[in-house]
Structure formats: structure tokens, C-alpha cells
Enzyme design. Sequence first.
Site, mmCIF file in Angstrom:
data_model
loop_
_atom_site.group_PDB
_atom_site.id
_atom_site.type_symbol
_atom_site.label_atom_id
_atom_site.label_comp_id
_atom_site.label_asym_id
_atom_site.label_seq_id
_atom_site.Cartn_x
_atom_site.Cartn_y
_atom_site.Cartn_z
ATOM 1 N N ASP A 1 0.850 -1.187 0.000
ATOM 2 C CA ASP A 1 0.000 0.000 0.000
ATOM 3 C C ASP A 1 0.889 1.242 0.000
ATOM 4 O OD1 ASP A 1 -3.217 0.527 0.993
ATOM 5 O OD2 ASP A 1 -1.817 2.214 1.100
ATOM 6 N N SER B 1 -12.148 3.380 -0.832
ATOM 7 C CA SER B 1 -11.771 4.531 -1.656
ATOM 8 C C SER B 1 -11.398 4.145 -3.082
ATOM 9 C CB SER B 1 -10.623 5.307 -0.999
ATOM 10 O OG SER B 1 -9.475 4.498 -0.899
ATOM 11 N N VAL B 2 -11.069 2.900 -3.330
ATOM 12 C CA VAL B 2 -10.770 2.447 -4.698
ATOM 13 C C VAL B 2 -11.794 1.371 -5.070
ATOM 14 C CG1 VAL B 2 -9.079 1.374 -6.232
ATOM 15 C CG2 VAL B 2 -8.301 2.942 -4.439
ATOM 16 N N HIS C 1 -10.185 -5.308 -3.083
ATOM 17 C CA HIS C 1 -8.825 -5.582 -2.603
ATOM 18 C C HIS C 1 -8.897 -5.981 -1.147
ATOM 19 C CE1 HIS C 1 -9.819 -1.317 -2.352
ATOM 20 N NE2 HIS C 1 -9.135 -1.268 -1.218
HETATM 21 P P1 AMP Z 1 -9.672 1.286 0.416
HETATM 22 O O1 AMP Z 1 -9.805 2.574 1.195
HETATM 23 O O2 AMP Z 1 -10.042 0.067 1.190
HETATM 24 O O3 AMP Z 1 -10.414 1.390 -0.903
HETATM 25 O O4 AMP Z 1 -8.127 1.104 0.119
HETATM 26 C C1 AMP Z 1 -7.487 1.689 -0.955
HETATM 27 C C2 AMP Z 1 -6.030 1.661 -0.632
HETATM 28 O O5 AMP Z 1 -5.290 1.847 -1.822
HETATM 29 C C3 AMP Z 1 -5.561 2.766 0.331
HETATM 30 O O6 AMP Z 1 -5.017 2.165 1.498
HETATM 31 C C4 AMP Z 1 -4.522 3.535 -0.481
HETATM 32 O O7 AMP Z 1 -3.449 3.981 0.314
HETATM 33 C C5 AMP Z 1 -4.113 2.513 -1.513
HETATM 34 N N1 AMP Z 1 -3.571 3.021 -2.753
HETATM 35 C C6 AMP Z 1 -4.077 4.000 -3.553
HETATM 36 N N2 AMP Z 1 -3.313 4.172 -4.647
HETATM 37 C C7 AMP Z 1 -2.300 3.284 -4.556
HETATM 38 C C8 AMP Z 1 -1.166 2.958 -5.369
HETATM 39 N N3 AMP Z 1 -0.912 3.590 -6.513
HETATM 40 N N4 AMP Z 1 -0.325 1.975 -4.951
HETATM 41 C C9 AMP Z 1 -0.545 1.339 -3.795
HETATM 42 N N5 AMP Z 1 -1.596 1.596 -2.983
HETATM 43 C C10 AMP Z 1 -2.458 2.546 -3.349
#
Ligand code: AMP
Length: 117
Positions: free
Chosen positions: A31, A98-99, A103
Site C-alpha cells: 500500500d 476509496s478504490v 482488494h
Molecule cells: P480502500 O480505502 O479500502 O479502498 O483502500 C485503498 C487503498 O489503496 C488505500 O489504502 C490507499 O493507500 C491505496 N492506494 C491507492 N493508490 C495506490 C497505489 N498507486 N499503490 C498502492 N496503494 C495505493
Amino acid sequence: MSEKTIFQKIIDREIPAELLHEDAFCVAFRDIQPQAPVHVLIVPKKLIRRVGEAVAEDRETLGALLLAAGVVAEKLGVRSTDKGFRLVINHGRDGGESVPHLHVHLLAGRELGWPPG
Ligand code: AMP
């Protein structure tokens, strides 16, 4: 078609990331904003938006994510029960997603509080 997620770009090698694990179903990488000394994301190659939207045909993919977690934990030295790790999947706003590409977070390397925040 909607724009690729950041994770899809990593899977497609459009954005560089050091892969800690890759198999037919998923990839794992660190992450970018770690919340623990070990913070790895395990991401299915198939675009499943979020866990609650997975369907029966995703069964094998979902299982592969958990198996990959064990492999990554072993590789990073946190699989033994005297260390250990936590898996987290965030779904939707209140879950902290957030994504929008499923995952599994693998967190380890410090004692993790319960209940989670
Ligand atoms: P979530 O909030 O569960 O959707 O987790 C999304 C995660 O993706 C967060 O912990 C971010 O820090 C991580 N993240 C976003 N962009 C990237 C990236 N380019 N490489 C690695 N982690 C990322």
C-alpha cells in the site's frame, strides 16, 4: 466503459509496482500509504468492484485472495501465530472504501487494536 482503476493500471503494468505475489487470479503489492509496518493489498485480476457485489462465479477468485494472503504473510515473516496479521476488506462509504476495485488489505508488524476504528 468506465476509466481503469489505479489497481487495474498496476495489473496491466501501466503503473510500476513491486509485486510481492502474482498468480492466475491476483496480484499483491505494498500500500502506498501504509497503516502498519506491513501493509499489502491483494487485488483480483478480474474487476470485481467490491466484495458485496461478487457473484457465484467469483468463488474461485475470492478463495484465491485468501490463499494469496497466507503466501504473502509467509513471505514477509508474519504468518506464525506469535506474530500474525489482519485482513480487511472495505465495502462502500461507511466501510471506508476509496478504490472501487476489490482488494484485501493485509496488515501486520504491530499489535492491531480491536474493535477497529
Ligand atoms: P480502500 O480505502 O479500502 O479502498 O483502500 C485503498 C487503498 O489503496 C488505500 O489504502 C490507499 O493507500 C491505496 N492506494 C491507492 N493508490 C495506490 C497505489 N498507486 N499503490 C498502492 N496503494 C495505493
